[in-house]
Design an enzyme around this catalytic site. Structure first.
Site, short mmCIF file in Angstrom:
data_model
loop_
_atom_site.label_atom_id
_atom_site.label_comp_id
_atom_site.label_asym_id
_atom_site.label_seq_id
_atom_site.Cartn_x
_atom_site.Cartn_y
_atom_site.Cartn_z
N HIS A 33 146.15 -59.88 -56.25
CA HIS A 33 145.37 -60.93 -55.59
C HIS A 33 144.62 -60.39 -54.38
O HIS A 33 144.90 -59.30 -53.88
CB HIS A 33 146.27 -62.11 -55.19
CG HIS A 33 147.30 -61.73 -54.17
ND1 HIS A 33 148.50 -61.14 -54.50
CD2 HIS A 33 147.30 -61.83 -52.82
CE1 HIS A 33 149.19 -60.90 -53.41
NE2 HIS A 33 148.49 -61.30 -52.36
N ASP B 283 143.81 -61.63 -50.56
CA ASP B 283 144.33 -62.63 -49.62
C ASP B 283 143.26 -63.63 -49.17
O ASP B 283 143.53 -64.81 -48.99
CB ASP B 283 144.98 -61.95 -48.42
CG ASP B 283 146.31 -61.32 -48.78
OD1 ASP B 283 146.81 -61.57 -49.89
OD2 ASP B 283 146.86 -60.57 -47.95
N HIS C 164 145.50 -56.29 -54.05
CA HIS C 164 146.84 -55.70 -54.04
C HIS C 164 147.84 -56.52 -54.83
O HIS C 164 147.56 -57.65 -55.22
CB HIS C 164 147.33 -55.55 -52.59
CG HIS C 164 147.42 -56.86 -51.85
ND1 HIS C 164 146.34 -57.41 -51.17
CD2 HIS C 164 148.43 -57.75 -51.69
CE1 HIS C 164 146.71 -58.56 -50.62
NE2 HIS C 164 147.97 -58.79 -50.93
N ARG D 290 164.74 -57.81 -51.12
CA ARG D 290 163.63 -57.30 -50.29
C ARG D 290 163.21 -58.41 -49.32
O ARG D 290 162.89 -59.52 -49.75
CB ARG D 290 162.47 -56.93 -51.21
CG ARG D 290 161.17 -56.47 -50.53
CD ARG D 290 160.08 -56.58 -51.58
NE ARG D 290 158.88 -55.80 -51.33
CZ ARG D 290 157.79 -56.28 -50.78
NH1 ARG D 290 157.74 -57.55 -50.36
NH2 ARG D 290 156.72 -55.52 -50.65
O1 LIG Z 1 155.30 -58.62 -49.35
C1 LIG Z 1 154.35 -57.89 -49.57
O2 LIG Z 1 154.44 -56.65 -49.57
C2 LIG Z 1 152.99 -58.47 -49.87
C3 LIG Z 1 152.92 -59.94 -49.82
C4 LIG Z 1 151.54 -60.44 -50.07
O3 LIG Z 1 150.76 -59.85 -50.76
C5 LIG Z 1 151.12 -61.69 -49.44
O4 LIG Z 1 151.90 -62.31 -48.71
O5 LIG Z 1 149.96 -62.09 -49.66
FE LIG Z 2 148.78 -60.66 -50.39
#
Ligand SMILES: O=C(O)CCC(=O)C(=O)O
Ligand SMILES: [Fe+2]
Length: 315
Positions: free
Chosen positions: A226, A228, A284, A294
């Site tokens: 996606h 952001d 990403h 995690r």
């Molecule tokens: O937790 C992560 O490494 C990425 C999270 C992410 O892509 C987001 O919150 O938009």
């Molecule tokens: Fe993200």
């Protein structure tokens, strides 16, 4: 090296032809002469194949092609910045000179937030998320709005617990969030050459807890690629503070910047801050977590004061 072997690896094919042209050699002689050459050829080919496989294996990032590691879990980066050309995503939004990205890229720092601070931030996440948790593998806690994953839905922590929320979170917890947010904001401003005061915290800002439980709803499907800025609208600069260690606390779960033929991964490490401009120059995804848990927190900034939020507090 043994003298009798000298020269053999040089040109096994060429010398083979010469041997075959020699009229006096019998078939038996030829077979005897060619056997070691065939063996050598097999060895060389085998070694090449093994080397190629090793090279590919070391560069492959699981399921999505050639991958380079931007930040390994074991290294302590004082700061690494990679500039990438900005996408046009910012053109369709109101521009704020001296803030809207003109310089785009991604950075990683392991010295902005200490591991001790990261552990304290993680304990806020653990406290809050212990009150709920998704049935699937991905739970979130948004300290600003109060949204908390519970089962297949979300509840509003502040509404649900009312005054009792003060028995769960302390003023120090909120102070720690503010301190962390401030340090990350300064780091982003410095890396992108903008003024920190032109950046505003924006929503959502949330803790995530991911494990390998199978997804139950679309909210649990954190692994999709996606952008952001598309997903969250107001984001101009995204930051992630990792609160646990890749391969110590969990497997899988690496962050992947997706680029044609050369994905770049960031291996989470407690205290590691990863930040980047939020447009499609930084498409990403997160790899699926295969074991363990995690923790991370997403803290994002906007250039548009209309989209700013205040730091989380007891509401
Ligand atoms: O937790 C992560 O490494 C990425 C999270 C992410 O892509 C987001 O919150 O938009
Ligand atoms: Fe993200």
């Amino acid at each position: 090296m043994a003298p009798q072997r000298r020269g053999a690896p040089k040109a096994p094919d060429g010398s083979g032809k010469a041997e075959r042209r020699r009229p006096s050699s019998t078939k038996k002689d030829q077979a005897q002469q060619e056997a070691p050459r065939r063996g050598l050829k097999t060895t060389v080919l085998g070694a090449c194949a093994a080397l190629t496989a090793l090279l590919l294996w070391s560069r492959m990032g699981g399921d999505d092609g050639i991958t380079e590691v931007l930040a390994r879990r074991g290294e302590v980066l004082p700061g690494r910045f990679i500039e990438v050309p900005c996408s046009e995503d910012y053109d369709s939004h109101r521009r704020f000179e001296s803030c809207t990205p003109r310089k785009c890229g991604r950075g990683i720092s392991d010295v902005v937030i200490t591991r001790e601070e990261a552990m304290r931030v993680r304990s806020i996440a653990e406290k809050g998320l212990s009150l709920g948790g998704s049935d699937g593998g991905a739970s979130i806690l948004d300290l600003h709005s109060g949204a908390l994953s519970v089962g297949k839905h979300f509840v509003n922590l502040y509404r649900y617990f009312g005054e009792k929320i003060q028995n769960i979170f302390s003023e120090e917890d909120f102070q720690l969030y503010r301190d962390v947010r401030q340090k990350v904001q300064l780091t982003i401003a410095e890396a992108f050459g903008i003024s920190a005061s032109s950046l505003y915290l924006t929503k959502p800002t949330f803790f995530s807890r991911i494990n390998s439980t199978e997804a139950q709803t679309a909210h649990d499907e954190y692994w999709h690629a996606h952008v952001d800025k598309v997903t969250y609208g107001s984001f101009d600069y995204t930051s992630l503070l990792y609160l646990s260690d890749y391969l110590e606390d969990f497997g899988g779960g690496r962050f992947v910047f997706m680029e044609e033929g050369a994905n770049k991964t960031v291996e989470p490490r407690a205290g590691r801050v990863s930040f980047f401009t939020s447009g499609s120059e930084n498409l990403h995804r997160v790899e699926k977590v295969s074991w363990g848990t995690r923790y991370a927190i997403t803290i994002a900034f906007t250039c548009n004061p209309d989209h700013s939020i205040t730091d989380p507090s007891f509401t």
